[in-house]
Design an enzyme around this catalytic site. Structure first.
Site, short mmCIF file in Angstrom:
data_model
loop_
_atom_site.label_atom_id
_atom_site.label_comp_id
_atom_site.label_asym_id
_atom_site.label_seq_id
_atom_site.Cartn_x
_atom_site.Cartn_y
_atom_site.Cartn_z
N ASP A 24 52.21 36.52 64.01
CA ASP A 24 52.67 37.56 64.93
C ASP A 24 52.98 36.96 66.30
O ASP A 24 52.36 35.97 66.70
CB ASP A 24 51.58 38.64 65.06
CG ASP A 24 52.13 39.92 65.67
OD1 ASP A 24 53.36 40.11 65.73
OD2 ASP A 24 51.30 40.75 66.12
N HIS A 41 62.04 34.40 66.16
CA HIS A 41 61.87 34.22 64.71
C HIS A 41 62.31 32.81 64.29
O HIS A 41 61.65 32.17 63.47
CB HIS A 41 62.66 35.28 63.94
CG HIS A 41 62.17 36.67 64.17
ND1 HIS A 41 60.84 37.01 64.12
CD2 HIS A 41 62.83 37.83 64.46
CE1 HIS A 41 60.70 38.32 64.36
NE2 HIS A 41 61.90 38.83 64.58
N LEU A 135 49.46 21.86 47.56
CA LEU A 135 49.29 23.16 48.24
C LEU A 135 50.10 24.25 47.54
O LEU A 135 51.28 24.05 47.22
CB LEU A 135 49.77 23.03 49.69
CG LEU A 135 49.82 24.32 50.50
CD1 LEU A 135 48.41 24.81 50.85
CD2 LEU A 135 50.63 24.14 51.78
C1 FPP Z 1 56.02 38.84 63.71
O1 FPP Z 1 56.44 38.70 65.02
C2 FPP Z 1 56.81 38.02 62.83
C3 FPP Z 1 57.58 38.47 61.81
C4 FPP Z 1 57.69 39.89 61.47
C5 FPP Z 1 58.39 37.58 61.01
C6 FPP Z 1 57.75 36.26 60.71
C7 FPP Z 1 58.73 35.44 60.00
C8 FPP Z 1 59.00 34.15 60.25
C9 FPP Z 1 58.26 33.34 61.23
C10 FPP Z 1 60.00 33.46 59.43
C11 FPP Z 1 59.39 33.17 58.12
C12 FPP Z 1 60.14 32.18 57.40
C13 FPP Z 1 59.73 31.67 56.23
C14 FPP Z 1 60.54 30.64 55.56
C15 FPP Z 1 58.51 32.14 55.58
P1 FPP Z 1 56.95 40.01 65.79
O2 FPP Z 1 58.43 40.06 65.64
O3 FPP Z 1 56.23 41.21 65.29
O4 FPP Z 1 56.52 39.64 67.24
P2 FPP Z 1 56.09 40.66 68.39
O5 FPP Z 1 54.82 41.31 67.93
O6 FPP Z 1 55.87 39.74 69.55
O7 FPP Z 1 57.22 41.62 68.60
#
Ligand code: FPP
Length: 253
Positions: A24, A41, A135
């Site tokens: 997050d 992201h 893993l």
């Molecule tokens: C939460 O941050 C993050 C997500 C909803 C997406 C996480 C996905 C990735 C890091 C990419 C994954 C890629 C692979 C290959 C697995 P948020 O957007 O909720 O952040 P905020 O709470 O600060 O708004």
């Protein structure tokens, strides 16, 4: 370092076999830099790369990443599209190195809801690493624990209705066997980055006895050092599974 953390040298107990992470803070990371959320992201993908590498190197057997929840479908279409593109591209780019590092990709969630080209990229990654024995990287996509539990209950109800299953015989192992994580140990440690202290519909059955660790670090800033510090913190915890501390100590000696 917080008072809860220990240094690497103080580590005493067993290393976690299964680490689950709620990633997050991508959006806030981007906002702090006056960038659009998708930049956060994209940076988050680098953290996925780095943490997978360190988990693999330090002998973690299962790494389960909450990459896209059922509820994330409700985000603005543009953000959902960006995330889908990023996930497809990341899996295409990362698969050769994952395979070289003997990492086995496993997909958890309602994958059929993802765009077909992204499904194809994911399936290609899964297939390319299916014989890897290092893993186990569980990517949770279009996943929520309630989605998983509803699916599991339907499956058990179907078997009971067919006469294949005696409802009175249902136990924990029966339920484990119809979850997306069937055959895997439960997470020993659940980490959430980004400062919130909630579970957000992640692995509700499986984390019954997981150790929880919440860090304010935003996911794009989460790196090897902090991950290793958290593993050390975990090793210093006494896991009692409902028993007394004396019982646990006498079992260990
Ligand atoms: C939460 O941050 C993050 C997500 C909803 C997406 C996480 C996905 C990735 C890091 C990419 C994954 C890629 C692979 C290959 C697995 P948020 O957007 O909720 O952040 P905020 O709470 O600060 O708004």
């Amino acid at each position: 370092m917080t008072t809860e953390q220990t240094t690497h040298s103080q580590a005493q107990g067993a290393a976690p076999q299964h680490v689950a992470i709620i990633m997050d803070g991508n959006g806030r990371w981007a906002r702090q830099r006056m960038q659009v959320r998708s930049e956060g992201h994209a940076e988050g993908v680098n953290s996925v790369h780095n943490i997978t590498k360190v988990a693999s190197d330090c002998g973690v057997k299962y790494l389960t990443l909450y990459a896209f929840s059922t509820e994330n479908w409700n985000r603005p279409t543009e953000e959902v599209d960006t995330l889908m593109r990023l996930i497809g591209t990341a899996i295409r780019n990362e698969t050769p190195e994952l395979k070289a590092n003997n990492v086995h990709i496993n997909l958890i969630g309602d994958i059929a809801r993802l765009p077909e080209d992204v499904q194809a990229d994911l399936e290609a990654g899964r297939k390319a690493t299916e014989n890897c024995t290092g893993l186990n990287l569980n990517l949770c996509l279009s996943y929520s624990a309630r989605w998983e539990l509803i699916r599991a209950v339907k499956e058990l109800a179907r078997r009971a209705a067919n006469g294949e299953l005696d409802p009175a015989a249902i136990d924990e192992a029966t339920i484990d066997s119809v979850l997306a994580t069937a055959g895997m140990p439960d997470p020993d440690l659940l980490i959430r980055t980004g400062g919130e202290q909630r579970i957000s519909n992640f692995l509700l059955w499986q984390i019954a006895y997981s150790e929880l660790y919440f860090t304010p670090t935003l996911w794009p800033d989460f790196g090897k050092e902090e991950f290793l510090d958290i593993l050390d913190n975990f090793r210093g915890r006494e896991r009692r599974f409902g028993k007394t501390s004396d019982q646990v100590k006498s079992e260990q000696s």
